[in-house]
Write a protein that holds these residues in place. Sequence first.
Motif, PDB file in Angstrom:
ATOM      1  N   ARG A 105       0.864  -1.176   0.000  1.00  0.00           N
ATOM      2  CA  ARG A 105       0.000   0.000   0.000  1.00  0.00           C
ATOM      3  C   ARG A 105       0.903   1.229   0.000  1.00  0.00           C
ATOM      4  O   ARG A 105       1.732   1.382   0.880  1.00  0.00           O
ATOM      5  N   ILE A 106       0.735   2.095  -1.031  1.00  0.00           N
ATOM      6  CA  ILE A 106       1.529   3.312  -1.093  1.00  0.00           C
ATOM      7  C   ILE A 106       0.655   4.514  -0.752  1.00  0.00           C
ATOM      8  O   ILE A 106      -0.567   4.457  -0.897  1.00  0.00           O
ATOM      9  N   ALA A 107       1.291   5.586  -0.309  1.00  0.00           N
ATOM     10  CA  ALA A 107       0.551   6.753   0.164  1.00  0.00           C
ATOM     11  C   ALA A 107      -0.207   7.451  -0.949  1.00  0.00           C
ATOM     12  O   ALA A 107      -1.354   7.860  -0.755  1.00  0.00           O
ATOM     13  N   SER A 108       0.416   7.590  -2.140  1.00  0.00           N
ATOM     14  CA  SER A 108      -0.287   8.298  -3.207  1.00  0.00           C
ATOM     15  C   SER A 108       0.312   8.006  -4.573  1.00  0.00           C
ATOM     16  O   SER A 108       1.456   7.582  -4.690  1.00  0.00           O
ATOM     17  N   LEU A 109      -0.504   8.270  -5.585  1.00  0.00           N
ATOM     18  CA  LEU A 109      -0.102   8.156  -6.978  1.00  0.00           C
ATOM     19  C   LEU A 109      -0.838   9.261  -7.724  1.00  0.00           C
ATOM     20  O   LEU A 109      -2.053   9.410  -7.592  1.00  0.00           O
ATOM     21  N   ILE A 110      -0.097  10.069  -8.466  1.00  0.00           N
ATOM     22  CA  ILE A 110      -0.722  11.148  -9.229  1.00  0.00           C
ATOM     23  C   ILE A 110      -0.794  10.728 -10.686  1.00  0.00           C
ATOM     24  O   ILE A 110       0.228  10.426 -11.300  1.00  0.00           O
ATOM     25  N   LEU A 111      -2.016  10.687 -11.218  1.00  0.00           N
ATOM     26  CA  LEU A 111      -2.274  10.308 -12.602  1.00  0.00           C
ATOM     27  C   LEU A 111      -3.057  11.418 -13.273  1.00  0.00           C
ATOM     28  O   LEU A 111      -4.151  11.773 -12.814  1.00  0.00           O
ATOM     29  N   PHE A 112      -2.514  11.982 -14.339  1.00  0.00           N
ATOM     30  CA  PHE A 112      -3.230  13.012 -15.088  1.00  0.00           C
ATOM     31  C   PHE A 112      -3.795  14.091 -14.161  1.00  0.00           C
ATOM     32  O   PHE A 112      -4.956  14.452 -14.237  1.00  0.00           O
ATOM     33  N   GLU A 113      -2.978  14.564 -13.257  1.00  0.00           N
ATOM     34  CA  GLU A 113      -3.309  15.617 -12.295  1.00  0.00           C
ATOM     35  C   GLU A 113      -4.316  15.194 -11.235  1.00  0.00           C
ATOM     36  O   GLU A 113      -4.813  16.025 -10.479  1.00  0.00           O
ATOM     37  N   ASP A 152      -3.552   6.334  -0.754  1.00  0.00           N
ATOM     38  CA  ASP A 152      -3.666   5.065  -0.030  1.00  0.00           C
ATOM     39  C   ASP A 152      -4.114   3.932  -0.950  1.00  0.00           C
ATOM     40  O   ASP A 152      -5.188   3.369  -0.781  1.00  0.00           O
ATOM     41  N   ILE A 153      -3.278   3.627  -1.948  1.00  0.00           N
ATOM     42  CA  ILE A 153      -3.634   2.592  -2.923  1.00  0.00           C
ATOM     43  C   ILE A 153      -2.673   1.415  -2.854  1.00  0.00           C
ATOM     44  O   ILE A 153      -1.518   1.550  -2.445  1.00  0.00           O
ATOM     45  N   CYS A 154      -3.152   0.265  -3.253  1.00  0.00           N
ATOM     46  CA  CYS A 154      -2.331  -0.931  -3.303  1.00  0.00           C
ATOM     47  C   CYS A 154      -1.798  -1.127  -4.722  1.00  0.00           C
ATOM     48  O   CYS A 154      -2.539  -0.929  -5.690  1.00  0.00           O
ATOM     49  N   VAL A 155      -0.531  -1.498  -4.820  1.00  0.00           N
ATOM     50  CA  VAL A 155       0.086  -1.806  -6.106  1.00  0.00           C
ATOM     51  C   VAL A 155       0.854  -3.112  -5.977  1.00  0.00           C
ATOM     52  O   VAL A 155       1.281  -3.493  -4.888  1.00  0.00           O
ATOM     53  N   LEU A 156       1.007  -3.784  -7.104  1.00  0.00           N
ATOM     54  CA  LEU A 156       1.861  -4.969  -7.154  1.00  0.00           C
ATOM     55  C   LEU A 156       3.260  -4.505  -7.520  1.00  0.00           C
ATOM     56  O   LEU A 156       3.422  -3.568  -8.298  1.00  0.00           O
ATOM     57  N   THR A 157       4.265  -5.148  -6.980  1.00  0.00           N
ATOM     58  CA  THR A 157       5.641  -4.777  -7.293  1.00  0.00           C
ATOM     59  C   THR A 157       6.327  -5.918  -8.028  1.00  0.00           C
ATOM     60  O   THR A 157       6.234  -7.069  -7.624  1.00  0.00           O
ATOM     61  N   LEU A 186      -7.124   1.269 -11.237  1.00  0.00           N
ATOM     62  CA  LEU A 186      -7.002   2.725 -11.241  1.00  0.00           C
ATOM     63  C   LEU A 186      -7.577   3.354 -12.506  1.00  0.00           C
ATOM     64  O   LEU A 186      -8.091   4.475 -12.462  1.00  0.00           O
ATOM     65  N   ILE A 187      -7.511   2.647 -13.629  1.00  0.00           N
ATOM     66  CA  ILE A 187      -8.085   3.175 -14.869  1.00  0.00           C
ATOM     67  C   ILE A 187      -9.568   3.483 -14.683  1.00  0.00           C
ATOM     68  O   ILE A 187     -10.058   4.513 -15.142  1.00  0.00           O
ATOM     69  N   GLN A 188     -10.288   2.623 -13.968  1.00  0.00           N
ATOM     70  CA  GLN A 188     -11.723   2.841 -13.800  1.00  0.00           C
ATOM     71  C   GLN A 188     -12.044   4.054 -12.930  1.00  0.00           C
ATOM     72  O   GLN A 188     -13.178   4.523 -12.908  1.00  0.00           O
ATOM     73  N   ARG A 189     -11.071   4.619 -12.270  1.00  0.00           N
ATOM     74  CA  ARG A 189     -11.278   5.842 -11.482  1.00  0.00           C
ATOM     75  C   ARG A 189     -11.105   7.115 -12.323  1.00  0.00           C
ATOM     76  O   ARG A 189     -11.383   8.202 -11.852  1.00  0.00           O
ATOM     77  N   LEU A 190     -10.616   6.949 -13.548  1.00  0.00           N
ATOM     78  CA  LEU A 190     -10.360   8.086 -14.423  1.00  0.00           C
ATOM     79  C   LEU A 190     -11.549   8.325 -15.351  1.00  0.00           C
ATOM     80  O   LEU A 190     -12.373   7.444 -15.562  1.00  0.00           O
ATOM     81  N   HIS A 191     -11.605   9.510 -15.912  1.00  0.00           N
ATOM     82  CA  HIS A 191     -12.613   9.832 -16.917  1.00  0.00           C
ATOM     83  C   HIS A 191     -11.949   9.733 -18.281  1.00  0.00           C
ATOM     84  O   HIS A 191     -10.934  10.378 -18.526  1.00  0.00           O
TER      85      HIS A 191
END
Length: 113
Positions: A60-68, A73-78, A95-100
């Motif tokens: 779980r990482i604190a943040s990820l900025i995508l397209f501003e 608090d998201i989980c990623v695979l490493t 995460l794609i489904q959270r974008l417009h």
Amino acid sequence: MLGNSREKTTQGKLVFDTGSGLTQVDVDLIEYLGYSARDALGIRSVKGATGDAVEGYIVRIASLILFENELKDICVLTYDFKEHGGINGLLGWDLIQRLHLELDGEAALIKIF
């Protein structure tokens, strides 16, 4: 841009991959941010395009900025992405489904925000 809770950040190139269920990030970037296998929420094995299974861990990482947009608090695979042509991971469906997304085929335009 990826970040940890101590305000350390880094940038990476993620391939837009609707076939990946979870976002995947190179282990070197994750470790640079101060996370490690000790922080793992679980282990996952994934088969890539070559058919070979690769093991990685979920963190779980604190943040990820995508397209501003900052996602917190998201989980990623490493995984180790060193041999994948200069990319640092895969932007997965989680995460794609959270974008417009807007697709304009006539204008050959994709808008993501």
